[in-house]
Design a protein around this motif. Structure first.
Motif, short mmCIF file in Angstrom:
data_model
loop_
_atom_site.label_atom_id
_atom_site.label_comp_id
_atom_site.label_asym_id
_atom_site.label_seq_id
_atom_site.Cartn_x
_atom_site.Cartn_y
_atom_site.Cartn_z
N SER A 192 66.18 24.08 47.77
CA SER A 192 66.02 23.16 46.65
C SER A 192 65.55 23.90 45.40
O SER A 192 66.08 23.71 44.30
CB SER A 192 65.04 22.06 47.05
OG SER A 192 64.53 21.43 45.93
N THR A 208 52.80 20.56 49.31
CA THR A 208 52.71 21.58 48.27
C THR A 208 54.04 22.24 47.95
O THR A 208 54.19 22.82 46.89
CB THR A 208 51.72 22.72 48.65
OG1 THR A 208 52.18 23.34 49.84
CG2 THR A 208 50.32 22.23 48.82
N LEU A 226 55.16 23.57 31.31
CA LEU A 226 54.47 23.77 32.59
C LEU A 226 53.28 24.71 32.40
O LEU A 226 53.35 25.67 31.64
CB LEU A 226 55.44 24.37 33.62
CG LEU A 226 56.53 23.42 34.12
CD1 LEU A 226 57.61 24.16 34.89
CD2 LEU A 226 55.93 22.32 34.99
N GLU A 237 47.47 25.08 40.69
CA GLU A 237 47.68 23.74 41.20
C GLU A 237 49.16 23.52 41.54
O GLU A 237 50.04 24.08 40.87
CB GLU A 237 47.29 22.76 40.07
CG GLU A 237 46.69 21.47 40.54
CD GLU A 237 45.40 21.67 41.33
OE1 GLU A 237 45.49 21.42 42.54
OE2 GLU A 237 44.37 22.07 40.75
N THR A 238 49.42 22.74 42.56
CA THR A 238 50.79 22.41 42.91
C THR A 238 51.47 21.70 41.73
O THR A 238 50.87 20.82 41.12
CB THR A 238 50.81 21.49 44.15
OG1 THR A 238 50.05 22.11 45.15
CG2 THR A 238 52.22 21.27 44.63
N GLN A 251 68.35 16.54 46.71
CA GLN A 251 68.37 16.57 45.26
C GLN A 251 68.08 15.19 44.68
O GLN A 251 67.47 15.06 43.63
CB GLN A 251 69.73 17.10 44.77
CG GLN A 251 69.77 17.49 43.31
CD GLN A 251 68.60 18.41 42.89
OE1 GLN A 251 68.21 19.31 43.61
NE2 GLN A 251 68.01 18.12 41.74
N PHE A 254 64.76 14.00 43.21
CA PHE A 254 64.31 14.35 41.86
C PHE A 254 64.90 13.48 40.77
O PHE A 254 64.51 13.58 39.62
CB PHE A 254 64.63 15.83 41.58
CG PHE A 254 63.86 16.78 42.45
CD1 PHE A 254 62.54 17.07 42.16
CD2 PHE A 254 64.44 17.34 43.57
CE1 PHE A 254 61.81 17.94 42.97
CE2 PHE A 254 63.72 18.21 44.38
CZ PHE A 254 62.41 18.51 44.08
N ARG A 283 49.85 13.57 38.90
CA ARG A 283 50.60 14.57 38.15
C ARG A 283 50.95 14.10 36.76
O ARG A 283 50.93 14.88 35.81
CB ARG A 283 51.88 14.93 38.91
CG ARG A 283 51.63 15.69 40.17
CD ARG A 283 52.03 17.12 40.05
NE ARG A 283 53.35 17.28 39.48
CZ ARG A 283 53.65 18.10 38.48
NH1 ARG A 283 52.71 18.83 37.94
NH2 ARG A 283 54.88 18.19 38.03
N SER A 339 52.35 23.32 38.98
CA SER A 339 52.09 24.00 37.71
C SER A 339 53.24 24.94 37.33
O SER A 339 53.20 25.55 36.26
CB SER A 339 50.76 24.75 37.78
OG SER A 339 50.76 25.66 38.85
N GLY A 340 54.22 25.08 38.18
CA GLY A 340 55.39 25.89 37.83
C GLY A 340 55.42 27.26 38.48
O GLY A 340 56.22 28.11 38.09
N LYS A 341 54.60 27.47 39.47
CA LYS A 341 54.57 28.78 40.14
C LYS A 341 55.94 29.16 40.71
O LYS A 341 56.50 30.20 40.37
CB LYS A 341 53.54 28.78 41.29
CG LYS A 341 52.11 28.59 40.87
CD LYS A 341 51.17 28.72 42.05
CE LYS A 341 51.42 27.72 43.16
NZ LYS A 341 51.24 26.30 42.76
N THR A 342 56.45 28.32 41.58
CA THR A 342 57.64 28.69 42.34
C THR A 342 58.89 28.80 41.47
O THR A 342 59.71 29.70 41.67
CB THR A 342 57.87 27.65 43.46
OG1 THR A 342 56.65 27.49 44.17
CG2 THR A 342 58.95 28.10 44.41
N THR A 343 59.04 27.90 40.54
CA THR A 343 60.25 27.94 39.72
C THR A 343 60.14 28.93 38.57
O THR A 343 61.14 29.55 38.20
CB THR A 343 60.58 26.54 39.15
OG1 THR A 343 59.42 26.02 38.50
CG2 THR A 343 61.04 25.59 40.24
N ARG A 365 67.38 24.60 41.69
CA ARG A 365 66.75 24.21 40.43
C ARG A 365 66.70 25.41 39.47
O ARG A 365 67.02 25.28 38.30
CB ARG A 365 65.33 23.70 40.73
CG ARG A 365 64.45 23.52 39.52
CD ARG A 365 64.94 22.40 38.65
NE ARG A 365 64.07 22.19 37.49
CZ ARG A 365 64.28 21.28 36.57
NH1 ARG A 365 65.33 20.46 36.66
NH2 ARG A 365 63.48 21.15 35.56
N ASP A 421 58.01 14.52 40.40
CA ASP A 421 57.32 13.94 39.25
C ASP A 421 57.33 12.41 39.33
O ASP A 421 58.21 11.83 39.95
CB ASP A 421 57.99 14.41 37.95
CG ASP A 421 57.78 15.91 37.73
OD1 ASP A 421 56.71 16.41 38.12
OD2 ASP A 421 58.69 16.56 37.19
N THR A 481 57.46 19.43 44.41
CA THR A 481 56.72 18.50 43.56
C THR A 481 57.67 17.46 43.00
O THR A 481 58.66 17.80 42.36
CB THR A 481 56.05 19.25 42.40
OG1 THR A 481 55.11 20.15 42.95
CG2 THR A 481 55.35 18.29 41.47
#
Ligand code: ADP
Ligand code: MG
Length: 664
Positions: free
Chosen positions: A84, A297, A15, A39-40, A275, A278, A346, A42-46, A88, A302, A300
């Motif tokens: 969610s 946003t 990521l 960018e949405t 879930q 995903f 993406r 890109s791994g910010k939240t997780t 994760r 994939d 995400t």
């Protein structure tokens, strides 16, 4: 660690934020506040909260305040996202959700004494701040999705700005998807900004040549056309709400059958269904996700290659003059449209089908207005008062609300008895702020013992706080559903009908089959039971009496209806001779119609309503019959002659007042 752990770790390291891990941690070490824009997807939240946690644990090997563990908190505007994403992250860290990693959303706390990383809605962090203004358990707070500019996040900005001064050891990370970064940088002067470039593939944008009359129809046709003529790749369709989404899913599934896997995504969906979004699909079956703004946003998915964007979302709107706040399906902004398009690029080059013309796109607002500029602020003011903010006008907000809106909020709270003449929080106001409910509902609960029906009012409040419990399928099942609903109907109103449903659910031992047979949403009922328990706990903290009138007494329902009015006396409508209802607040009145979902068997002269729904017509939803003279009895300050509207209601009310004076 399990094999799956390492498998996921490899994915994580790919990521985009991983490249910036060292830079980010170094910046955080040297600064109290860090802005991160990426960018949405890109791994910010997780990822970022995990980086932060690692650093916090390294630097603070011993435990935090009062022997408890230090916390890293990460806020999310949406409850689905909090739930969610935390699941994760628990999986990524190979721990059980609720242990080291947990989440807290309204009416649901899945965290424990073990928890060190907690995802929570911005609203919940605000509530925690009410109990502990210094947020003493937290070492680092990550405000995520700052670009959404929700009301609660905006308030947290203002609050944390103060808290950071009194707590030099507390750190703040602000994360945002789009570049409104200069706005945040102006607000927190001189704060470092880290930019994480995304890996976006080109997305081809296609507009319609003509404006579309029916965006649902157009969306369904576009999905079918994509499926029939485009190469493999999953589809993401943006719609505005649960009913519309469920309906569209059914229609797509009935047209395309087994060739596709159609999935809804909205906030009240069960965690298991969330879930499923995903789960990777095979090449043979195309995945079609029909979602609310959540997928714009917050989450995400994939593998999306095609995006269908009708250009609408449900947005809160507030008119200070009429004091009406409502959710309205409205055109999105250009920034939103661009975010949506980005979802298609993406994993490979993609396509975005905009179901509007290029000219319409250019006419859209550049950015969505901050929620604070579109809301009834009564709740906000109550929160700020509770947080000890003395002068609301001096509270440092990114976008200060209009003075009109603020004045209206203060006025409403004054009439509800939450503020005194000097604008200070009263004892009632303090209690009201403890309920995670709107001020009117909180007031209704607090005064319900005076009407000897707090048990019933709690049940009604719980039912009003969960999604609609009545299931009404299209086509075949509709008649049966309406018949089932009529069994619960109370001729005097929808609130009482909700109470009947709640009682019936308990009488049938919360049985799921019973719900199914009666077209009742089982999950909604279960959450109502849960919400009610939590409200009971708050009641007992304040020693508010739990009581019920005698069910066989003639006044059983009268008392309940009076208690409803004691909270919602500002939401009343009067039937005029024209056959229309007029609402009135101060001297303002609005023509409204009873929402078709109402179960009244007649048109009462006066009704109290729960909600204002603006569509092509103005509706009031969840209505119950009340008597006009109750208004002057229950809210004499509000319903005094000087405030009467210029409608027929005026004369009626004047008569009530006169009678009242004579009897005194
Ligand atoms: P950002 O916050 O920058 O938008 P996220 O951290 O949410 O990015 O997402 C990073 C990656 O994690 C995405 O590829 C996303 O698909 C994946 N991801 C997030 N939640 C889940 C989940 N519940 N199951 C599988 N993958 C997930
Ligand atoms: Mg995110």
């Amino acid at each position: 660690y399990s094999g799956r752990y390492f498998e996921i770790l490899e994915k994580r390291k790919n990521l985009p934020v991983w490249v910036h891990k060292e830079e980010f941690l170094k910046t955080l070490k040297e600064n109290q506040i860090v802005l991160l824009v990426g960018e949405t997807g890109s791994g910010k939240t997780t990822q970022i909260p995990q980086f932060v946690l690692e650093a916090v644990l390294n630097e603070n090997p011993s435990s935090g305040p009062k022997g408890k563990k230090w916390l890293v908190g990460c806020t999310q505007p949406r409850r689905v996202a909090a739930m969610s994403v935390s699941r994760r992250v628990a999986e990524e860290m190979d721990v059980e959700i609720g242990d080291e990693v947990g989440y807290t959303v309204r009416f649901e706390d899945c965290s424990s004494s073990k928890t060190v990383l907690k995802y929570l809605t911005d609203g919940m962090l605000l509530r925690e701040a009410m109990a502990d203004p210094l947020l003493g358990r937290y070492k680092v707070i990550v405000l995520d999705e700052a670009h959404e500019r929700t009301l609660a996040t905006d308030l947290l900005f203002g609050l944390l700005k103060q808290t950071l001064v009194s707590r030099p050891d507390l750190k703040l990370v602000v994360m945002s998807a789009t570049l409104e970064a200069d706005k945040f940088q102006n607000y927190f002067t001189g704060v470092p900004l880290i930019k994480v470039p995304g890996r976006l593939y080109p997305v081809e944008i296609l507009y319609t040549r003509e404006p579309q009359r029916d965006y649902l129809e157009a969306a369904i046709n576009t999905v079918i056309q994509i499926h029939e003529s485009e190469p493999p790749g999953d589809v993401l369709v943006f719609l505005t709400g649960e009913e519309e989404i469920e309906d569209t899913c059914r229609r797509i599934a009935s047209k395309l059958g087994d060739q596709v896997n159609v999935m809804p995504l909205y906030s009240t969906l069960s965690p298991a269904m969330q879930q499923k979004i995903f789960d990777p699909t095979t090449d043979a079956v195309r995945k079609i996700v029909v979602s609310t703004n959540i997928a714009e946003t917050s989450l995400t998915i994939d593998g999306i290659v095609y995006v269908v964007d009708p250009g609408f979302s449900k947005q809160k709107l507030y008119h200070p003059n009429t004091r009406v706040e409502s959710l309205l399906v409205s055109p999105i902004s250009q920034a939103s449209a661009d975010q949506r398009a980005g979802r298609a690029g993406r994993t490979q080059p993609g396509k975005c089908f905009r179901l509007y013309t290029e000219k319409s796109f250019k006419e859209l607002e550049k950015q969505t207005y901050a929620e604070i500029l579109r809301s009834n602020l009564a709740n906000t003011v109550l929160t700020l008062k509770r947080l000890g903010v003395e002068n609301l006008l001096h509270f440092d907000l990114i976008d200060p609300p209009a003075p009109d809106t603020l004045a209206r909020a203060l006025d409403d709270l004054y009439h509800l008895g939450a503020l005194d003449d000097e604008c200070n929080l009263t004892k009632t106001g303090e209690m009201m702020s403890e309920f995670p409910l709107d001020p009117q509902m909180a007031k209704m609960i607090i005064v319900s013992p005076q009407f000897n029906c707090s048990n019933e009012i709690l049940s009604v409040s719980a039912m009003l706080s969960v999604p609609n419990c009545f299931i009404r399928p299209r086509g075949e099942g509709q008649k049966a559903a309406d018949k089932a609903k009529s069994m619960f109907s109370h001729i005097d109103g929808d609130h009482l009908t909700l109470l009947n449903v709640f009682h019936a659910f308990l009488q049938h031992n919360q049985n799921q089959d019973w719900c199914y047979e009666n077209f009742i949403n089982y999950r909604a009922m279960k959450s109502a039971v849960n919400v009610r328990e939590q409200l009971v706990r708050i009641m007992s903290r304040f020693q508010i009496k739990l009581c019920s009138p005698d069910f066989n007494s003639r006044d059983y329902y009268v008392n309940i209806r009076k208690a409803l009015l004691a909270g919602y006396f500002m939401q009343v409508a009067h039937l005029e001779r024209t056959g229309n209802y007029l609402t009135f607040r101060d001297k303002d009145d609005q023509v409204v119609h009873l929402h078709p979902s109402n179960c009244l068997e007649y048109k009462p002269e006066w009704v109290v309503y729960n909600e204002y729904v603006l569509t092509s017509r103005n509706f009031i939803r969840t209505v119950t019959y009340i008597q006009g003279e109750w208004l002057v009895d229950i809210a004499p300050d509000y319903y005094k002659p000087a405030n009467f509207p210029n409608s027929e209601a005026k004369r009626v009310l004047q008569r009530h007042c006169k009678k009242r004076r004579l009897s005194e």
